[in-house]
Each structure stands twice: as structure tokens, then as C-alpha cells.
Scaffold this motif. Structure first.
Motif, PDB file in Angstrom:
ATOM      1  N   ALA A 145       0.813  -1.209   0.000  1.00  0.00           N
ATOM      2  CA  ALA A 145       0.000   0.000   0.000  1.00  0.00           C
ATOM      3  C   ALA A 145       0.851   1.264   0.000  1.00  0.00           C
ATOM      4  O   ALA A 145       0.386   2.334  -0.408  1.00  0.00           O
ATOM      5  CB  ALA A 145      -0.928  -0.006   1.207  1.00  0.00           C
ATOM      6  N   GLU A 146       2.110   1.159   0.471  1.00  0.00           N
ATOM      7  CA  GLU A 146       2.974   2.333   0.569  1.00  0.00           C
ATOM      8  C   GLU A 146       4.004   2.396  -0.550  1.00  0.00           C
ATOM      9  O   GLU A 146       4.772   3.366  -0.633  1.00  0.00           O
ATOM     10  CB  GLU A 146       3.707   2.322   1.913  1.00  0.00           C
ATOM     11  CG  GLU A 146       2.798   2.344   3.129  1.00  0.00           C
ATOM     12  CD  GLU A 146       1.961   3.608   3.181  1.00  0.00           C
ATOM     13  OE1 GLU A 146       2.383   4.632   2.599  1.00  0.00           O
ATOM     14  OE2 GLU A 146       0.875   3.574   3.780  1.00  0.00           O
ATOM     15  N   LYS A 147       4.052   1.399  -1.415  1.00  0.00           N
ATOM     16  CA  LYS A 147       5.104   1.359  -2.432  1.00  0.00           C
ATOM     17  C   LYS A 147       5.001   2.503  -3.428  1.00  0.00           C
ATOM     18  O   LYS A 147       6.014   3.040  -3.875  1.00  0.00           O
ATOM     19  CB  LYS A 147       5.070   0.015  -3.154  1.00  0.00           C
ATOM     20  CG  LYS A 147       5.677  -1.115  -2.338  1.00  0.00           C
ATOM     21  CD  LYS A 147       5.754  -2.418  -3.119  1.00  0.00           C
ATOM     22  CE  LYS A 147       6.454  -3.496  -2.283  1.00  0.00           C
ATOM     23  NZ  LYS A 147       6.526  -4.782  -2.972  1.00  0.00           N
ATOM     24  N   MET A 148       3.783   2.885  -3.788  1.00  0.00           N
ATOM     25  CA  MET A 148       3.647   3.985  -4.743  1.00  0.00           C
ATOM     26  C   MET A 148       4.081   5.304  -4.126  1.00  0.00           C
ATOM     27  O   MET A 148       4.674   6.149  -4.805  1.00  0.00           O
ATOM     28  CB  MET A 148       2.211   4.061  -5.252  1.00  0.00           C
ATOM     29  CG  MET A 148       2.070   4.792  -6.588  1.00  0.00           C
ATOM     30  SD  MET A 148       3.192   4.198  -7.891  1.00  0.00           S
ATOM     31  CE  MET A 148       2.608   2.538  -8.145  1.00  0.00           C
ATOM     32  N   ASN A 149       3.814   5.488  -2.823  1.00  0.00           N
ATOM     33  CA  ASN A 149       4.313   6.684  -2.149  1.00  0.00           C
ATOM     34  C   ASN A 149       5.832   6.686  -2.084  1.00  0.00           C
ATOM     35  O   ASN A 149       6.478   7.726  -2.240  1.00  0.00           O
ATOM     36  CB  ASN A 149       3.739   6.772  -0.733  1.00  0.00           C
ATOM     37  CG  ASN A 149       2.260   7.132  -0.730  1.00  0.00           C
ATOM     38  OD1 ASN A 149       1.780   7.802  -1.623  1.00  0.00           O
ATOM     39  ND2 ASN A 149       1.544   6.656   0.280  1.00  0.00           N
ATOM     40  N   LEU A 150       6.400   5.522  -1.817  1.00  0.00           N
ATOM     41  CA  LEU A 150       7.856   5.420  -1.804  1.00  0.00           C
ATOM     42  C   LEU A 150       8.434   5.685  -3.193  1.00  0.00           C
ATOM     43  O   LEU A 150       9.490   6.304  -3.343  1.00  0.00           O
ATOM     44  CB  LEU A 150       8.276   4.028  -1.309  1.00  0.00           C
ATOM     45  CG  LEU A 150       9.774   3.753  -1.255  1.00  0.00           C
ATOM     46  CD1 LEU A 150      10.476   4.759  -0.337  1.00  0.00           C
ATOM     47  CD2 LEU A 150      10.052   2.329  -0.775  1.00  0.00           C
ATOM     48  N   PHE A 151       7.731   5.226  -4.230  1.00  0.00           N
ATOM     49  CA  PHE A 151       8.159   5.484  -5.610  1.00  0.00           C
ATOM     50  C   PHE A 151       8.243   6.992  -5.865  1.00  0.00           C
ATOM     51  O   PHE A 151       9.235   7.490  -6.405  1.00  0.00           O
ATOM     52  CB  PHE A 151       7.174   4.832  -6.581  1.00  0.00           C
ATOM     53  CG  PHE A 151       7.428   5.150  -8.030  1.00  0.00           C
ATOM     54  CD1 PHE A 151       8.396   4.471  -8.746  1.00  0.00           C
ATOM     55  CD2 PHE A 151       6.693   6.132  -8.678  1.00  0.00           C
ATOM     56  CE1 PHE A 151       8.636   4.768 -10.082  1.00  0.00           C
ATOM     57  CE2 PHE A 151       6.926   6.441 -10.006  1.00  0.00           C
ATOM     58  CZ  PHE A 151       7.900   5.747 -10.706  1.00  0.00           C
ATOM     59  N   VAL A 152       7.208   7.724  -5.438  1.00  0.00           N
ATOM     60  CA  VAL A 152       7.204   9.179  -5.610  1.00  0.00           C
ATOM     61  C   VAL A 152       8.358   9.813  -4.834  1.00  0.00           C
ATOM     62  O   VAL A 152       9.032  10.732  -5.309  1.00  0.00           O
ATOM     63  CB  VAL A 152       5.855   9.762  -5.169  1.00  0.00           C
ATOM     64  CG1 VAL A 152       5.889  11.288  -5.215  1.00  0.00           C
ATOM     65  CG2 VAL A 152       4.730   9.236  -6.041  1.00  0.00           C
ATOM     66  N   SER A 153       8.607   9.309  -3.641  1.00  0.00           N
ATOM     67  CA  SER A 153       9.679   9.853  -2.810  1.00  0.00           C
ATOM     68  C   SER A 153      11.046   9.629  -3.451  1.00  0.00           C
ATOM     69  O   SER A 153      11.899  10.518  -3.474  1.00  0.00           O
ATOM     70  CB  SER A 153       9.628   9.202  -1.431  1.00  0.00           C
ATOM     71  OG  SER A 153      10.583   9.768  -0.569  1.00  0.00           O
ATOM     72  N   LYS A 154      11.257   8.435  -3.968  1.00  0.00           N
ATOM     73  CA  LYS A 154      12.535   8.139  -4.622  1.00  0.00           C
ATOM     74  C   LYS A 154      12.708   8.945  -5.907  1.00  0.00           C
ATOM     75  O   LYS A 154      13.806   9.423  -6.214  1.00  0.00           O
ATOM     76  CB  LYS A 154      12.622   6.638  -4.914  1.00  0.00           C
ATOM     77  CG  LYS A 154      12.852   5.761  -3.690  1.00  0.00           C
ATOM     78  CD  LYS A 154      12.931   4.302  -4.066  1.00  0.00           C
ATOM     79  CE  LYS A 154      13.202   3.428  -2.846  1.00  0.00           C
ATOM     80  NZ  LYS A 154      14.552   3.640  -2.289  1.00  0.00           N
ATOM     81  N   VAL A 155      11.620   9.090  -6.645  1.00  0.00           N
ATOM     82  CA  VAL A 155      11.698   9.875  -7.873  1.00  0.00           C
ATOM     83  C   VAL A 155      12.041  11.327  -7.561  1.00  0.00           C
ATOM     84  O   VAL A 155      12.847  11.956  -8.245  1.00  0.00           O
ATOM     85  CB  VAL A 155      10.365   9.771  -8.653  1.00  0.00           C
ATOM     86  CG1 VAL A 155      10.291  10.825  -9.748  1.00  0.00           C
ATOM     87  CG2 VAL A 155      10.211   8.385  -9.266  1.00  0.00           C
ATOM     88  N   SER A 156      11.446  11.867  -6.487  1.00  0.00           N
ATOM     89  CA  SER A 156      11.748  13.250  -6.106  1.00  0.00           C
ATOM     90  C   SER A 156      13.203  13.396  -5.679  1.00  0.00           C
ATOM     91  O   SER A 156      13.828  14.436  -5.910  1.00  0.00           O
ATOM     92  CB  SER A 156      10.822  13.702  -4.984  1.00  0.00           C
ATOM     93  OG  SER A 156      11.119  13.010  -3.779  1.00  0.00           O
ATOM     94  N   LEU A 157      13.753  12.370  -5.071  1.00  0.00           N
ATOM     95  CA  LEU A 157      15.168  12.393  -4.689  1.00  0.00           C
ATOM     96  C   LEU A 157      16.063  12.529  -5.908  1.00  0.00           C
ATOM     97  O   LEU A 157      17.096  13.211  -5.868  1.00  0.00           O
ATOM     98  CB  LEU A 157      15.507  11.106  -3.923  1.00  0.00           C
ATOM     99  CG  LEU A 157      16.959  10.942  -3.459  1.00  0.00           C
ATOM    100  CD1 LEU A 157      17.283  11.947  -2.375  1.00  0.00           C
ATOM    101  CD2 LEU A 157      17.204   9.529  -2.976  1.00  0.00           C
ATOM    102  N   CYS A 158      15.657  11.925  -7.018  1.00  0.00           N
ATOM    103  CA  CYS A 158      16.471  11.951  -8.242  1.00  0.00           C
ATOM    104  C   CYS A 158      16.321  13.247  -9.017  1.00  0.00           C
ATOM    105  O   CYS A 158      16.910  13.393 -10.093  1.00  0.00           O
ATOM    106  CB  CYS A 158      16.092  10.771  -9.133  1.00  0.00           C
ATOM    107  SG  CYS A 158      16.453   9.165  -8.392  1.00  0.00           S
ATOM    108  N   CYS A 159      15.543  14.190  -8.502  1.00  0.00           N
ATOM    109  CA  CYS A 159      15.397  15.480  -9.174  1.00  0.00           C
ATOM    110  C   CYS A 159      16.592  16.393  -8.939  1.00  0.00           C
ATOM    111  O   CYS A 159      16.709  17.438  -9.585  1.00  0.00           O
ATOM    112  CB  CYS A 159      14.118  16.176  -8.716  1.00  0.00           C
ATOM    113  SG  CYS A 159      12.612  15.445  -9.381  1.00  0.00           S
ATOM    114  N   VAL A 160      17.459  16.042  -8.022  1.00  0.00           N
ATOM    115  CA  VAL A 160      18.652  16.859  -7.774  1.00  0.00           C
ATOM    116  C   VAL A 160      19.692  16.529  -8.834  1.00  0.00           C
ATOM    117  O   VAL A 160      19.986  15.364  -9.091  1.00  0.00           O
ATOM    118  CB  VAL A 160      19.213  16.594  -6.376  1.00  0.00           C
ATOM    119  CG1 VAL A 160      20.432  17.473  -6.123  1.00  0.00           C
ATOM    120  CG2 VAL A 160      18.153  16.850  -5.324  1.00  0.00           C
TER     121      VAL A 160
END
Length: 499
Positions: A85-100
Motif C-alpha cells: 500500500a505504501e510502495k507507490m508513495n515510496l516510488f514518488v519519494s525516490k523519484v523526487s530524490l532523483c530530481c537533484v
């Protein structure tokens, strides 16, 4: 930001770091603190050591995205350690990390952070490839923004193509950030082709602007990047049917600008490869839009000096059209004759090869429409002093289908070709061309000896007339010179100077 994450990363993720533990007020504060760049936020937030772990985590993940989308999930937690249930939220979090983004021109700068980003991208690639679940709208938005931040950039002037392929000996410029760019491209490709991506939702974010920026990137001098973009654009064309007319129109605009304005673009070959796949899917009968593209885009693409760079892909597109609708062959051949090079022998060799390939698919009716201007041009090429041009023109008689077309129309074609053959047989300097010329003469004699003799006699008669006219001109000039030499020298009169 990466240093902040590494310094505050807990040994074990606690249950309190759930997306529901964040309050609206803390989320709004996080959004306000993330208005700058990722590196600036990491510096400005570095002094808040007394803040709670969940708040710092949300600030770290909200560098680019609103905190409500990141949902307070620690980005460095592996996917396997969180419930489904939390994997998609984690996906968004990891993707945002790669914005740097980082400066890759200095390999010794931010090495730890670069490695963290690389590992995160690898994890995202594996996650998307595993087809976990349907991507939510926030996940699609986050993915598109991350790709925009990492990929969409302006190329420096020294990395632009200097002549559209004229300097073939120059080494291409390779982007030092390619190790990370490659992972972003691979992630985007797997994301676009994933069965978990709903095209109806994704089309709002992979929109016309996004596609145009991808097309702009095809001017990259790095062939690896162009190859990735080619595949992604082709898959996007197949995935988003609603964008197909826009993609075709955008491709046309790139071709128009290249042919009629700049003649400078690094990705014409890749664009033609994309269009070759598109043409193969055209339904019959062909729409008028597609025929206009053939006449206004593909045929004029034979004009630029850099034709050799993308000739193979262009020839494939032309052949695809003719295979679908053979009567277009006469239109294409007329266009090639119209754009025939005058001083570029290498282009002549290429176009002669393409003409032979087209003639293999031509029926008798279409051939008769263009045979007179076509073989007049072939006759000019036979007489070329560039031996490769003459040799390639004479190779037409090695093709059985072309010889069959010529044999059925020999009464019209032999009077056009024979003068070129006779001049070659008498004057050409190259032994290979001379031998090929004699072989072609022999083929015509075997077709119909009486016709050959008649045409040969007519050629001799024409040659005699031309020789007589030349002699008369020489005599006329001689009389003028003699008369001029007898006139007195007066100011304002021309003076004959004998060599």
C-alpha cells in the motif's frame, strides 16, 4: 540534500514515519522551504538539527514536489521493506530524490551523492520493470517532472552540429553525465512501455510540450542519447494514439527546418528511423496527408550536402511508400531528377543506387511515364568523367528487371542511350567503364540488331552534322580574325591580338 539524507537516515525505519503522521501545517511548511534548488535547500535546512525525524524526512523529499505527494516516506528505504500500500508513495519519494542534478564535469565532486542517486535510479528501473501496480496520477506527475529536470537542457554551442554531417572525421561529443542520463532514459522507456501506465491519465503529463522537448534532445551530438530517444519516441507514438497526429506534424517541422533553413541537425537519421516504423503502419489507401509528406519532406531531403549521413534511413522510407502504393514511384523519380546534384559525385552515386532500387518495384505503366527524362539523366551519368558515377550508371544493365523494362521500351530508350555509349567507347579514360560500356552495347545488339544498326547510323549522321557545324564555326571565326587584322588601328576600335 543527499548529505542531509545520509546523516539523518535511521538504522531502521520506524512505524511512526507513515504518510498519515504528517500534519497539514508541517506539509505546508515543507512546501514553503522547497522553493529553491535542491542543493540550496540542503544548506538552508542543515541547521535544523532539533526538528523531528519525520519532518526532516518530509523536507528532504519535498525538494521538487509538494509534501502531500511525497507523503513523508523516507526515500532510501528499499521497496521490499514497505507494504504494498505504501510502495507507490515510496516510488514518488525516490523519484523526487532523483530530481537533484550534479556537475559531472568534475568527477571528484559530490561522489557520494552521485552514487546514491545512481543506486536510487537503478532501484526505480527494477521497480518499474517488475510491473508492481497501476501508477497513480501523482506518481506519473512525479516521474514526468524528474525526467524534465534531468533530461531537458540546452546544448552548448560547441556541441551543436557544425554542418549536418560534413565533418565526418570529427569525434562526436559525449556527455559526461551519460551514466546517469542513461538510467533516466531507461527508466522513462520502461515507464512508457509499462502495462501499469494508463495512457488516458499519462497523456495529461506526457503532453505536446513534453514530446517537443524530447524531439529537441534528438539534436544531441551523443549518438547513445539519440538512440535512446529514438526508441522512447517510437514507443510513445504507439502508446498515445491521441498524440500521433501531433508527433507526425512535429517531425515534419524538424525536417522542414533542416531542409529549407539550417541543414544542421544531428538526429535526422534517427527521426527517419522513427518515421520508417510509422510508415509501415499506414493503412491503405494512403491519406493525402501522407502523400504530401512524401513529396514535400522525403523527396527534398535528398538536397542537403549531408545526405550520406541519413541516406539509408531515407531510402527505406521511400521504399516503404512505393511498396504500399506503387504508382507513387513516378512521383518520387521526378522529384529525384528535380533535385539531382550538379557537382557532388558521391550524391550522384547514392541517387543512382536509389533509382535502381525504386525501378525494381516499378510496373510497366509507371515506368513509361518517366523513362525518357530518367534515361536522359542516366546517359549523362554514363558520360561522367568520375568513374564511380559512370560505373554505377552502367550497373543498371546488371539488373534483370531493369533490363526487361528497357527491352520492352527499347525503341524509345536506345536513341537516348546510344550516343552516351558511343562517346564512352571512343573517349572514356577508365578501362573498367570502357569494358562495361562495351557490354551494354552488346546487350542492345542482342535485343534487336537492326534497331541498333539504325540508331548507330543515325548517331553517325548526327555526329557528322555536328562536326560540319563545328568546322563552319571555325571558318567563320577565322574569316572574322582575318578581316580584323586588316583594319587600321584607330582609337576606340578593338585590336586583334594573335597568340
Amino acid at each position: 540534500m543527499f548529505k542531509q539524507i545520509l546523516s539523518k537516515l535511521p538504522r531502521k525505519s520506524s512505524k511512526s514515519e507513515s504518510p498519515r503522521s504528517s500534519s497539514p501545517r508541517s506539509q505546508s511548511n515543507s512546501r514553503a522551504g522547497s522553493s529553491g534548488s535542491g542543493l540550496e535547500n540542503s544548506k538552508s535546512n542543515g541547521g535544523n538539527s532539533g526538528s523531528s525525524r519525520s519532518n526532516s524526512t518530509k523536507r528532504m523529499s519535498s525538494v521538487v514536489f509538494p509534501a502531500s505527494m511525497v507523503a513523508g516516506i523516507e526515500p532510501l528505504v528499499p521497496f521490499k521493506d514497505v507494504p504494498n500500500a505504501e510502495k507507490m508513495n515510496l516510488f514518488v519519494s525516490k523519484v523526487s530524490l532523483c530530481c537533484v542534478t550534479f556537475d559531472f564535469t568534475d568527477p571528484n565532486k559530490n561522489t557520494v551523492e552521485k552514487d546514491v542517486k545512481r543506486q536510487t535510479l537503478l532501484e526505480l528501473v527494477d521497480f518499474v520493470a517488475s510491473r508492481p501496480m497501476k501508477f497513480t496520477e501523482p506518481a506519473i506527475l512525479a516521474m514526468c517532472r524528474m525526467c524534465a529536470v534531468n533530461l531537458f537542457r540546452d546544448f552548448p554551442p560547441n556541441c551543436r552540429s557544425s554542418g549536418g554531417g560534413e565533418n565526418d572525421d570529427d569525434e562526436p561529443m559525449f556527455d559526461p553525465a551519460w551514466p546517469h542520463l542513461q538510467l533516466v532514459y531507461e527508466l522513462l522507456l520502461k515507464f512508457v512501455t509499462s502495462s501499469c501506465l494508463d495512457a488516458k491519465i499519462a497523456k495529461k503529463y506526457i503532453d505536446h510540450s513534453f514530446i517537443l522537448r524530447l524531439l529537441d534532445l534528438l539534436d544531441s551530438e551523443d549518438p547513445r542519447e539519440r538512440d535512446c530517444l529514438k526508441t522512447i519516441l517510437h514507443r510513445a507514438y504507439g502508446k498515445f494514439m491521441v498524440h500521433r497526429p501531433f508527433i507526425r506534424k512535429s517531425l515534419n517541422n524538424v525536417f522542414y527546418r533542416f531542409v529549407f533553413e539550417t541543414e544542421k541537425h544531428n538526429g535526422i537519421a534517427e527521426l527517419l528511423e522513427i518515421y520508417g516504423s510509422i510508415i509501415s503502419g499506414f493503412a491503405l489507401p494512403l491519406k493525402e496527408e501522407h502523400k504530401i509528406f512524401l513529396w514535400r519532406v522525403l523527396v527534398p531531403l535528398h538536397r542537403p550536402k549531408s545526405l550520406g549521413v541519413y541516406f539509408q534511413q531515407l531510402s527505406y522510407c521511400i521504399t516503404q511508400f512505393i511498396e504500399k502504393e506503387p504508382k507513387l514511384a513516378s512521383v518520387v523519380i521526378k522529384g529525384l531528377l528535380r533535385h539531382w546534384p550538379v557537382t557532388n559525385s558521391q550524391k550522384e552515386v547514392l541517387l543512382l543506387g536509389e533509382l535502381e532500387e525504386i525501378l525494381e518495384a516499378v510496373n510497366m505503366v509507371e515506368f513509361q511515364k518517366i523513362m525518357v527524362p530518367l534515361f536522359w539523366r542516366i546517359g549523362c551519368c554514363i558520360n561522367s568523367y568520375h568513374f564511380q558515377v559512370a560505373e554505377r550508371a552502367l550497373f543498371f544493365w546488371n539488373n534483370d528487371h531493369v533490363v526487361n523494362l528497357i527491352a520492352h521500351n527499347r525503341h524509345e530508350l536506345l536513341p537516348i542511350i546510344l550516343p552516351a555509349l558511343e562517346r564512352n567507347a571512343q573517349n572514356h579514360w577508365n578501362p573498367a567503364v570502357l569494358n562495361l560500356t562495351l557490354n551494354v552495347r552488346k546487350i542492345f545488339i542482342e535485343m534487336e540488331e537492326e534497331l541498333f544498326a539504325s540508331c548507330h547510323a543515325q548517331f553517325k549522321e548526327e555526329e557528322a552534322k555536328l562536326s560540319l557545324a563545328s568546322e563552319k564555326r571555325k571558318e567563320a571565326w577565322q574569316r572574322l580574325e582575318n578581316a580584323a587584322s586588316l583594319l587600321p588601328i584607330i582609337a576606340g576600335n578593338a585590336v586583334l591580338v594573335t597568340p
